[in-house]
Design a protein around this motif. Structure first.
Motif, PDB file in Angstrom:
ATOM      1  N   PRO A 112      -9.983 -21.581  34.137  1.00 14.69           N
ATOM      2  CA  PRO A 112      -8.849 -21.106  33.331  1.00 14.69           C
ATOM      3  C   PRO A 112      -8.275 -22.235  32.478  1.00 14.69           C
ATOM      4  CG  PRO A 112      -8.702 -20.217  35.549  1.00 14.69           C
ATOM      5  CD  PRO A 112      -9.845 -21.203  35.562  1.00 14.69           C
ATOM      6  N   THR A 170     -11.489 -18.804  28.780  1.00 16.97           N
ATOM      7  CA  THR A 170     -11.526 -18.338  30.167  1.00 16.97           C
ATOM      8  C   THR A 170     -10.125 -18.360  30.763  1.00 16.97           C
ATOM      9  OG1 THR A 170     -13.782 -19.157  30.465  1.00 16.97           O
ATOM     10  CG2 THR A 170     -12.504 -18.764  32.458  1.00 16.97           C
ATOM     11  N   THR A 215     -12.680 -14.790  37.197  1.00 16.25           N
ATOM     12  CA  THR A 215     -12.316 -15.095  35.818  1.00 16.25           C
ATOM     13  C   THR A 215     -12.579 -13.928  34.861  1.00 16.25           C
ATOM     14  OG1 THR A 215     -14.488 -16.091  35.404  1.00 16.25           O
ATOM     15  CG2 THR A 215     -12.714 -17.555  36.122  1.00 16.25           C
TER      16      THR A 215
END
Length: 503
Positions: free
Chosen positions: A262, A278, A298
């Motif tokens: 992330p 992401t 994700t």
């Protein structure tokens, strides 16, 4: 820089194979992430009609067999302990109940045959429902319209079809006998997959793909089976070693570079540019592709520029200068390209404006400008395009904190620095940029020994920090960049459609 393998390196290796648009690449990688051997097989895309792009799916398995045999023969000391696969996508390869293709595979968004089916299904299903369930609008990237095209235009081929494959899943089937598709590839099979529930959307599957068996869903890192005896005899691989599912090549390349956490933005520098953000949340933007990420926890949002390196190569050919000369002169030109501003829409534009009729514009030219100024303007134009996408992704909820840069364009420091300066983001360039085959080999190693960070294999080689001194000027030019498109859009469209004024 690739590590040099010495005689003491382990003989245990993993095999990674990636089926790309122009070639298949195979790599053997040892336990330390060192490259033991590489092999490549070139192939071509067939274009029986101007808007079609297809390939004989049997080529994928044949090249896997050939490259594996080549590597094993060249490296008899290498003992393959697991296999990773990857490939372009989303593709549509329909096969019969014996897994024989019933027609050539229809490739991803470069195949534009199904425009009528895109409009038809959008009307039939409702655009809001398609994006709510499938994550993205129906475009030439979507699988569903291409399936309907086959059913409508080649009914005999469709009637014989029983299974749907992409390159990675086709290799997995031949190796293990398992019929699977990874969640990420499935999430690009719009509108057949529900991105929120992470499962096939059965009502639309039955409506659009009747008679086609739904593949079992897995994740790219999952072991789907073991190399079967028949595949072992054909390839020379040991029977019984694990095979992972793999996924679409851009996401596998992201894995190879560590751009899967992330906050990461994978930026692929090449003839075009591709971007993948992401996060742990679902991100949606009208112009972009919402997909499941490479790993279970994700989600991704993807976009792309239609040209980037293509524009700089055009300038190289136009001026007759080589790249080192152009880069030197662009460096001397300085930020702002001495008052030049370019729109890089030389082949239309993908995200975030979705305008196939956009065209390139160069504003501010004087008789004092030279090729170095034009080259600098081109680099800044692509950087503005990246920033435009980053802003759109942030509007969709992406929290982008760093860029992981891969691709051929990472060899040029000025281009990297320009993108960081324009976006205000730090870029990390990994030591190895082998690509998706390396990422597939990494996932195969994880299947054997368990989770470990890709940085143990492929750490960061270069970090590019933004130069804050240039930020005010770049901010002003970025605002002008967006205004220039809005001000000239109608003229661009008229020119693209041949509506030239006559005197």
């Amino acid at each position: 820089m690739t590590k040099v393998r010495d005689d003491r390196a382990t003989t245990e290796v993993t095999l990674g194979v990636d089926i790309g648009t122009s070639s298949t690449k195979a790599v053997l990688v040892d336990a330390a992430g060192e490259i033991v051997g590489q092999a490549v097989a070139e192939h071509r895309v067939d274009r029986p009609e101007p808007t079609w792009a297809e390939m004989d799916g049997r080529t994928w398995w044949r090249e896997f067999v050939d490259l594996t045999g080549e590597l094993l023969a060249a490296h008899p000391e290498a003992a393959v302990i697991a296999v990773g696969v990857s490939g372009m996508g989303p593709c549509v390869l329909l096969a019969d109940d014996r897994d024989q293709p019933v027609r050539p595979a229809i490739l991803y968004g470069v195949d534009m045959r199904a425009t009528a089916q895109i409009e038809e299904l959008t009307t039939e299903l409702g655009e809001d429902m398609v994006t709510a369930i499938g994550g993205s609008r129906l475009t030439t990237q979507a699988v569903g319209p291409k399936l309907r095209w086959v059913a409508e235009h080649e009914p005999e081929a469709y009637a014989a079809a029983r299974r749907l494959f992409m390159p990675a899943s086709f290799l997995a089937r031949h190796l293990t006998g398992e019929y699977v598709l990874d969640h990420h590839s499935a999430s690009q099979s719009t509108p057949l997959y529900d991105v929120e529930r992470r499962r096939w959307h059965e009502p639309w599957w039955e409506r659009i793909a009747p008679g086609i068996e739904r593949p079992r869903l897995v994740y790219p890192k999952d072991v789907v089976g073991a190399v079967a005896a028949e595949a072992a005899a054909e390839t020379g691989l040991p029977a019984g070693i694990p095979v992972i599912s793999g996924t679409i090549d851009a996401w596998t390349e992201g894995i190879s570079a560590g751009a899967v956490r992330p906050g990461d933005l994978l930026l692929m520098y090449g003839t075009t540019m591709f971007l993948v953000a992401t996060d742990i949340r679902t991100m949606r933007h009208p112009s972009m592709w919402t997909t499941v990420g490479a790993f279970p926890e994700t989600m991704c949002l993807a976009g792309g520029l239609a040209t980037s390196g293509a524009v700089t190569d055009w300038l190289r050919r136009l001026t007759g200068a080589d790249f080192p000369t152009l880069l030197s002169e662009a460096e001397a030109s300085g930020p702002g390209a001495r008052g030049l501003l370019m729109l890089p829409y030389f082949a239309g534009e993908r995200t975030p404006i979705l305008d196939p009729d956009a065209r390139g514009v160069i504003a501010g030219l004087t008789l004092d400008h030279g090729r170095g100024d034009l080259y600098r303007a081109a680099l800044e134009a692509t950087a503005f395009g990246v920033r435009d996408n980053v802003d759109a992704m942030r509007e969709a909820g992406a929290e982008i904190t760093r860029i992981v840069a891969v691709g051929g364009g990472t060899q040029g420091r000025l281009w990297l620095q320009t993108v960081s300066d324009v976006t205000g983001l730090t870029q990390h360039v990994p030591r190895l940029t082998i690509g998706a085959s390396y990422g597939a080999a990494y996932l195969a190693r994880r299947a054997v020994i368990g989770d470990f960070p890709i940085e143990d294999w492929n750490d960061t080689a270069i970090v590019i920090e933004p130069n804050t001194a240039t930020r005010v000027g770049h901010d002003a030019n970025f605002a002008r960049y967006r205004a220039l498109y809005a001000a000239t859009r109608d003229i661009q469209h008229a020119l693209a459609r041949g509506k030239h004024a006559t005197v």
